[in-house]
Design a protein around this motif. Structure first.
Motif, PDB file in Angstrom:
ATOM      1  N   GLU A  26       2.964  -3.072  10.321  1.00 30.12           N
ATOM      2  CA  GLU A  26       4.402  -2.805  10.227  1.00 30.12           C
ATOM      3  C   GLU A  26       4.661  -1.310  10.057  1.00 30.12           C
ATOM      4  N   GLY A  27       3.809  -0.626   9.306  1.00 28.10           N
ATOM      5  CA  GLY A  27       3.939   0.816   9.153  1.00 28.10           C
ATOM      6  C   GLY A  27       3.746   1.539  10.477  1.00 28.10           C
ATOM      7  N   ALA A  28       2.785   1.061  11.282  1.00 27.32           N
ATOM      8  CA  ALA A  28       2.556   1.653  12.604  1.00 27.32           C
ATOM      9  C   ALA A  28       3.785   1.460  13.485  1.00 27.32           C
ATOM     10  N   ALA A  29       4.383   0.262  13.437  1.00 29.51           N
ATOM     11  CA  ALA A  29       5.598  -0.004  14.225  1.00 29.51           C
ATOM     12  C   ALA A  29       6.751   0.887  13.768  1.00 29.51           C
TER      13      ALA A  29
ATOM     14  N   TRP B 194       2.048   8.030   7.374  1.00 34.01           N
ATOM     15  CA  TRP B 194       1.481   7.475   6.155  1.00 34.01           C
ATOM     16  C   TRP B 194       1.878   6.017   5.972  1.00 34.01           C
ATOM     17  N   PRO B 195       0.990   5.201   5.373  1.00 34.79           N
ATOM     18  CA  PRO B 195       1.361   3.821   5.036  1.00 34.79           C
ATOM     19  C   PRO B 195       2.579   3.810   4.110  1.00 34.79           C
ATOM     20  N   VAL B 196       3.314   2.711   4.148  1.00 34.80           N
ATOM     21  CA  VAL B 196       4.541   2.590   3.378  1.00 34.80           C
ATOM     22  C   VAL B 196       4.448   1.380   2.451  1.00 34.80           C
ATOM     23  N   ARG B 197       4.791   1.595   1.191  1.00 36.83           N
ATOM     24  CA  ARG B 197       4.792   0.495   0.216  1.00 36.83           C
ATOM     25  C   ARG B 197       5.702  -0.624   0.722  1.00 36.83           C
ATOM     26  N   GLY B 198       5.187  -1.840   0.659  1.00 30.43           N
ATOM     27  CA  GLY B 198       5.958  -2.999   1.068  1.00 30.43           C
ATOM     28  C   GLY B 198       5.780  -3.382   2.523  1.00 30.43           C
TER      29      GLY B 198
ATOM     30  N   LEU C 165       0.826  -1.200   0.000  1.00 24.85           N
ATOM     31  CA  LEU C 165       0.000   0.000   0.000  1.00 24.85           C
ATOM     32  C   LEU C 165       0.865   1.257   0.000  1.00 24.85           C
ATOM     33  N   ASP C 166       0.596   2.137  -0.888  1.00 19.93           N
ATOM     34  CA  ASP C 166       1.226   3.443  -0.870  1.00 19.93           C
ATOM     35  C   ASP C 166       0.168   4.432  -1.349  1.00 19.93           C
ATOM     36  N   ASP C 167      -1.001   4.363  -0.758  1.00 26.19           N
ATOM     37  CA  ASP C 167      -2.150   5.138  -1.190  1.00 26.19           C
ATOM     38  C   ASP C 167      -2.666   5.932  -0.005  1.00 26.19           C
ATOM     39  N   ARG C 168      -2.489   7.218  -0.055  1.00 22.57           N
ATOM     40  CA  ARG C 168      -2.914   8.057   1.054  1.00 22.57           C
ATOM     41  C   ARG C 168      -4.419   8.240   1.090  1.00 22.57           C
ATOM     42  N   ASN C 169      -5.136   7.683   0.118  1.00 24.21           N
ATOM     43  CA  ASN C 169      -6.590   7.801   0.077  1.00 24.21           C
ATOM     44  C   ASN C 169      -7.249   6.432   0.190  1.00 24.21           C
TER      45      ASN C 169
END
Length: 180
Positions: free
Chosen positions: A70-73, A61-65, A15-19
């Protein structure tokens, strides 16, 4: 609502979608760091925001990959200097208009059981961090919804009914309950 959280976590891979939030709203991921002392007392970690110094949870923001957890961590490491394992989301702070009329993103909050607290981290000079008992953290939290999630975390951390102490269950981040 749990089905929505699971779905968001699953699509978090790549995910790399801010929407990607509900209704196409912008979505951020957040962590609610906590630790359990040797005596079984729960502590919650809050940080200050950079601009207003309000007490918040680490978010970004979410991170691709990376999955959303994991992004929250990752955000907890960058903003609060803690490492640990994030569990399934415990709540969603919906988008809202800020004081300037801009729309804030929705924030999907994951519990994060802290395994390591670092002395230095990327945003150390930009924020304060504070470990607090859950009720104090809830009172200090800038958002009433974050305060409610802090209080609900305590319910999630309770041992299952009929369990002998904490030994028979698991916490929201997937680790064992502390030994009593």
């Amino acid at each position: 609502m749990q089905w929505l959280f699971r779905l968001l976590a699953q699509v978090g891979c790549g995910l790399d979608d801010r929407n990607a939030g509900p209704g196409g709203a912008a979505l951020q991921v957040g962590a609610l760091p906590y630790a359990i002392d040797t005596d079984g007392a729960v502590r919650v970690l809050l940080i200050t925001s950079r601009r207003s110094a309000r007490w918040i949870a680490p978010k970004g923001w979410p991170v691709r990959g990376l999955t959303l957890a994991e992004g929250a961590a990752k955000e907890a490491f960058e903003e609060a200097g803690v490492r640990g394992k994030a569990g399934e989301p415990i709540g969603l702070i919906p988008p809202a208009r800020d004081g300037r009329g801009a729309m804030s993103p929705a924030i999907l909050i994951h519990p994060l059981r802290v395994e390591t607290e670092l002395a230095t981290w990327p945003e150390r000079g930009q924020r304060q961090r504070r470990w607090l008992p859950p009720e104090e953290a809830a009172e200090l939290a800038a958002s009433p919804l974050l305060a409610a999630m802090i209080r609900s975390l305590i319910q999630l951390l309770q041992p299952p009914a009929g369990a002998a102490g904490y030994n028979d269950g698991h916490d929201p981040a997937g680790g064992p309950w502390p030994q009593s």
